[in-house]
Design a protein around this motif. Sequence first.
Motif, PDB file in Angstrom:
ATOM      1  N   LEU A  14      27.767 -10.972  -2.934  1.00 13.23           N
ATOM      2  CA  LEU A  14      28.390 -12.217  -3.368  1.00 13.23           C
ATOM      3  C   LEU A  14      28.180 -13.336  -2.357  1.00 13.23           C
ATOM      4  CD1 LEU A  14      30.101 -13.697  -5.469  1.00 13.23           C
ATOM      5  CD2 LEU A  14      32.150 -12.874  -4.292  1.00 13.23           C
ATOM      6  N   ASP A  15      28.228 -13.009  -1.067  1.00 18.41           N
ATOM      7  CA  ASP A  15      27.978 -14.023  -0.038  1.00 18.41           C
ATOM      8  C   ASP A  15      26.558 -14.575  -0.154  1.00 18.41           C
ATOM      9  OD1 ASP A  15      30.521 -13.569   0.894  1.00 18.41           O
ATOM     10  OD2 ASP A  15      29.889 -12.310   2.585  1.00 18.41           O
ATOM     11  N   PHE A  16      25.625 -13.695  -0.422  1.00 14.11           N
ATOM     12  CA  PHE A  16      24.232 -14.128  -0.565  1.00 14.11           C
ATOM     13  C   PHE A  16      24.062 -15.005  -1.794  1.00 14.11           C
ATOM     14  CE2 PHE A  16      19.833 -12.994  -2.122  1.00 14.11           C
ATOM     15  CZ  PHE A  16      19.180 -13.852  -1.245  1.00 14.11           C
ATOM     16  N   ARG A  17      24.666 -14.591  -2.894  1.00 12.32           N
ATOM     17  CA  ARG A  17      24.579 -15.394  -4.118  1.00 12.32           C
ATOM     18  C   ARG A  17      25.154 -16.797  -3.882  1.00 12.32           C
ATOM     19  NH1 ARG A  17      24.281 -12.433  -9.099  1.00 12.32           N
ATOM     20  NH2 ARG A  17      25.872 -13.742 -10.046  1.00 12.32           N
ATOM     21  N   GLY A  18      26.272 -16.857  -3.168  1.00  9.69           N
ATOM     22  CA  GLY A  18      26.879 -18.148  -2.881  1.00  9.69           C
ATOM     23  C   GLY A  18      26.005 -19.004  -1.987  1.00  9.69           C
ATOM     24  N   ALA A  19      25.327 -18.385  -1.023  1.00  9.68           N
ATOM     25  CA  ALA A  19      24.472 -19.130  -0.099  1.00  9.68           C
ATOM     26  C   ALA A  19      23.271 -19.739  -0.809  1.00  9.68           C
ATOM     27  CB  ALA A  19      24.012 -18.216   1.034  1.00  9.68           C
ATOM     28  N   VAL A  20      22.640 -18.998  -1.706  1.00  8.43           N
ATOM     29  CA  VAL A  20      21.448 -19.542  -2.368  1.00  8.43           C
ATOM     30  C   VAL A  20      21.825 -20.546  -3.452  1.00  8.43           C
ATOM     31  CG1 VAL A  20      20.113 -17.474  -1.831  1.00  8.43           C
ATOM     32  CG2 VAL A  20      21.237 -17.650  -4.069  1.00  8.43           C
ATOM     33  N   GLU A  21      23.032 -20.429  -4.011  1.00  9.74           N
ATOM     34  CA  GLU A  21      23.473 -21.406  -5.011  1.00  9.74           C
ATOM     35  C   GLU A  21      23.539 -22.812  -4.422  1.00  9.74           C
ATOM     36  OE1 GLU A  21      27.111 -20.227  -6.821  1.00  9.74           O
ATOM     37  OE2 GLU A  21      26.216 -18.508  -7.891  1.00  9.74           O
ATOM     38  N   LYS A  22      23.809 -22.916  -3.126  1.00  7.51           N
ATOM     39  CA  LYS A  22      23.857 -24.226  -2.470  1.00  7.51           C
ATOM     40  C   LYS A  22      22.490 -24.910  -2.484  1.00  7.51           C
ATOM     41  CE  LYS A  22      27.608 -22.763   0.592  1.00  7.51           C
ATOM     42  NZ  LYS A  22      28.008 -22.433   1.987  1.00  7.51           N
ATOM     43  N   HIS A  23      21.446 -24.137  -2.717  1.00 10.76           N
ATOM     44  CA  HIS A  23      20.086 -24.670  -2.809  1.00 10.76           C
ATOM     45  C   HIS A  23      19.630 -24.769  -4.263  1.00 10.76           C
ATOM     46  CE1 HIS A  23      19.295 -24.291   1.572  1.00 10.76           C
ATOM     47  NE2 HIS A  23      20.135 -23.268   1.477  1.00 10.76           N
ATOM     48  N   GLY A  24      20.567 -24.606  -5.196  1.00 11.35           N
ATOM     49  CA  GLY A  24      20.217 -24.654  -6.611  1.00 11.35           C
ATOM     50  C   GLY A  24      19.455 -23.434  -7.074  1.00 11.35           C
ATOM     51  N   LEU A  25      19.672 -22.285  -6.404  1.00 11.69           N
ATOM     52  CA  LEU A  25      18.935 -21.063  -6.699  1.00 11.69           C
ATOM     53  C   LEU A  25      19.898 -19.938  -7.074  1.00 11.69           C
ATOM     54  CD1 LEU A  25      16.348 -21.302  -3.783  1.00 11.69           C
ATOM     55  CD2 LEU A  25      15.924 -21.763  -6.210  1.00 11.69           C
ATOM     56  N   PHE A  26      19.334 -18.862  -7.593  1.00  9.62           N
ATOM     57  CA  PHE A  26      20.118 -17.799  -8.204  1.00  9.62           C
ATOM     58  C   PHE A  26      19.520 -16.450  -7.848  1.00  9.62           C
ATOM     59  CE2 PHE A  26      20.639 -15.400 -12.411  1.00  9.62           C
ATOM     60  CZ  PHE A  26      21.934 -14.974 -12.149  1.00  9.62           C
ATOM     61  N   TYR A  27      20.377 -15.529  -7.366  1.00 11.65           N
ATOM     62  CA  TYR A  27      19.972 -14.138  -7.143  1.00 11.65           C
ATOM     63  C   TYR A  27      20.647 -13.292  -8.217  1.00 11.65           C
ATOM     64  CZ  TYR A  27      19.263  -9.593  -4.959  1.00 11.65           C
ATOM     65  OH  TYR A  27      18.897  -8.292  -4.718  1.00 11.65           O
ATOM     66  N   PRO A  28      19.887 -12.746  -9.181  1.00 13.24           N
ATOM     67  CA  PRO A  28      20.494 -12.154 -10.377  1.00 13.24           C
ATOM     68  C   PRO A  28      21.278 -10.850 -10.200  1.00 13.24           C
ATOM     69  CG  PRO A  28      18.243 -12.862 -10.816  1.00 13.24           C
ATOM     70  CD  PRO A  28      18.444 -12.921  -9.336  1.00 13.24           C
ATOM     71  N   PRO A  29      20.829  -9.846  -9.421  1.00 15.98           N
ATOM     72  CA  PRO A  29      21.548  -8.565  -9.446  1.00 15.98           C
ATOM     73  C   PRO A  29      23.033  -8.736  -9.120  1.00 15.98           C
ATOM     74  CG  PRO A  29      19.451  -8.315  -8.324  1.00 15.98           C
ATOM     75  CD  PRO A  29      19.635  -9.774  -8.558  1.00 15.98           C
ATOM     76  N   ASP A  30      23.893  -8.241  -9.996  1.00 14.65           N
ATOM     77  CA  ASP A  30      25.340  -8.434  -9.833  1.00 14.65           C
ATOM     78  C   ASP A  30      26.111  -7.163 -10.158  1.00 14.65           C
ATOM     79  OD1 ASP A  30      24.850  -8.500 -12.560  1.00 14.65           O
ATOM     80  OD2 ASP A  30      26.463  -9.921 -12.973  1.00 14.65           O
ATOM     81  N   PRO A  31      26.030  -6.137  -9.314  1.00 10.73           N
ATOM     82  CA  PRO A  31      26.830  -4.934  -9.561  1.00 10.73           C
ATOM     83  C   PRO A  31      28.309  -5.287  -9.660  1.00 10.73           C
ATOM     84  CG  PRO A  31      25.272  -4.603  -7.756  1.00 10.73           C
ATOM     85  CD  PRO A  31      25.251  -6.061  -8.072  1.00 10.73           C
ATOM     86  N   SER A  32      29.075  -4.424 -10.294  1.00  5.38           N
ATOM     87  CA  SER A  32      30.500  -4.693 -10.462  1.00  5.38           C
ATOM     88  C   SER A  32      31.217  -4.861  -9.121  1.00  5.38           C
ATOM     89  CB  SER A  32      31.159  -3.563 -11.265  1.00  5.38           C
ATOM     90  OG  SER A  32      30.665  -3.541 -12.588  1.00  5.38           O
ATOM     91  N   SER A  33      30.694  -4.237  -8.085  1.00  4.11           N
ATOM     92  CA  SER A  33      31.287  -4.354  -6.744  1.00  4.11           C
ATOM     93  C   SER A  33      30.634  -5.478  -5.945  1.00  4.11           C
ATOM     94  CB  SER A  33      31.139  -3.030  -5.991  1.00  4.11           C
ATOM     95  OG  SER A  33      29.773  -2.653  -5.904  1.00  4.11           O
ATOM     96  N   TYR A  34      30.081  -6.505  -6.630  1.00  2.57           N
ATOM     97  CA  TYR A  34      29.284  -7.518  -5.941  1.00  2.57           C
ATOM     98  C   TYR A  34      30.059  -8.317  -4.908  1.00  2.57           C
ATOM     99  CZ  TYR A  34      31.088 -11.294  -9.011  1.00  2.57           C
ATOM    100  OH  TYR A  34      31.876 -12.199  -9.669  1.00  2.57           O
ATOM    101  N   ASP A  35      31.393  -8.271  -4.959  1.00  2.00           N
ATOM    102  CA  ASP A  35      32.162  -9.012  -3.971  1.00  2.00           C
ATOM    103  C   ASP A  35      32.312  -8.260  -2.646  1.00  2.00           C
ATOM    104  OD1 ASP A  35      33.704  -7.092  -5.249  1.00  2.00           O
ATOM    105  OD2 ASP A  35      35.543  -8.296  -5.234  1.00  2.00           O
ATOM    106  N   TRP A  36      31.827  -6.999  -2.588  1.00  2.00           N
ATOM    107  CA  TRP A  36      31.882  -6.291  -1.301  1.00  2.00           C
ATOM    108  C   TRP A  36      30.704  -5.357  -1.045  1.00  2.00           C
ATOM    109  CZ3 TRP A  36      33.514  -0.879  -0.675  1.00  2.00           C
ATOM    110  CH2 TRP A  36      33.815  -0.229  -1.879  1.00  2.00           C
TER     111      TRP A  36
END
Length: 462
Positions: free
Chosen positions: A116-138
């Motif tokens: 989730l931290d990685f997804r949030g970091a790349v979103e700031k650049h208008g980008l998206f990392y798709p894999p999202d397991p149910s435990s993606y917040d940890w």
Amino acid sequence: MSDALLTELRAALGKEAVITDADVTSGYSRDMMPLAPVGTPLAVVLPVDTEGVRAVVRACYEAGVPIVPRGAGSGLSGAANAIDGCVVLVLTKLNEIVEIDPGNRLAVVQPGVVNLDFRGAVEKHGLFYPPDPSSYDWCTIGGNLATNAGGLCCVKYGVTTDSVLGLEVVLADGEILNTGRRTVKGVAGYDLTKLFIGSEGTLGVITKATLALRPLPQAPGTFVAGFSSTEAAGEAVARVVSEGLVPSLMEIMDATSIKASEAYLKTDLGTGSDCQALLLCQSDSGGEVARRELAALEQICTDCGADMVYATDDIAEGNMLLQARRVVLTALEHYGIWLTDDVCVPRTRIAELIAGCDRISREVGLRIAVVGHAGDGNMHPTIVYQPDSPDEFARAQQAFDDILAVGLELGGTVTGEHGVGKIKREWLEKEIGPVGMRVHREIKNALDPTGVFNPGSMFSPS
């Protein structure tokens, strides 16, 4: 030998990075799968960089002491569980996002970065990392790579391997192997990157990954449909696939899951008391394209006999509906301890799998809830039992295996995204056969001739 190894590890990593206190090491000794065996490690080590990982691997290789790599411990197969006398190699301190390259739509990360931290970091650049397991917040990227984790967005974006361009891997002798590339295309040599993804720490230790990113999708529209029979819901899924629709998310919940989520969230999903299956879809195409996709989904579900259909482009409302799917496991804890399975079947046979789980539930006398990724056929039947009842635990184990058998009978696979680990070794052999097992062992022996990496995970040495 043990004292000498511990002395060498402390010299390489520092005393605080080598833990032998049993009260502490026990917390690093297993993942989230209650069926998997667990041993007592010699030590838990927490290196902070690739050189530290290399030092651990070399020392253990020379001492003949097994290594069990570990991330956050969110796995559901026992692949990160300790064995007696091993060194548990924890990679959570290698948690740097080394580079984000918007121009080439890629990033380089260490394995301890939280999804989730990685997804949030790349979103700031208008980008998206798709894999999202149910435990993606940890859960961590390294664990996602080791198990080739999936998630709710797999139907459109694929699993972890579909977003990986290259890896840095520490091999059994301490050498560093770099696989893959930074280019969009590249077919030089064997695809060693995919070989290590999903290998569950049995071939090497991933210390860096180059990941492909996508443009940030549009805010999703959400659609739900309730059905009075699982067969009708299954027919709707098959129609969606055959007509070429590719929603960004398509999940299914059975009646048991729906009721558990509603009770936990203290809300009414509007499905009605007779609802046997809920289909939840999203489209992130944006604008008129998304509206057409949602309208097409609504028409298909109506044609297949849905009793309730509802679409919304309100983000908060869509998140609320999606939350009902994400909280199922937590909601089931109200009834007891859960044991979640992981099977993938052809999408046309989802209803048969749910029916099989209902039959098994009656046979073992335990509650079984089924949720899953309808878009790719990956289902997660979850068995609920009482923690203080050895008899119920035994029946839960039986149900777990019976579900795997049904999955294979329906032309499926015994794991869609959780991995084999230490609980499905005999099932892997049933699925891929003796020739497949021989090739697996030959690859293992070529890269890890002394068997230092995670012995007993995925398959036995011989």
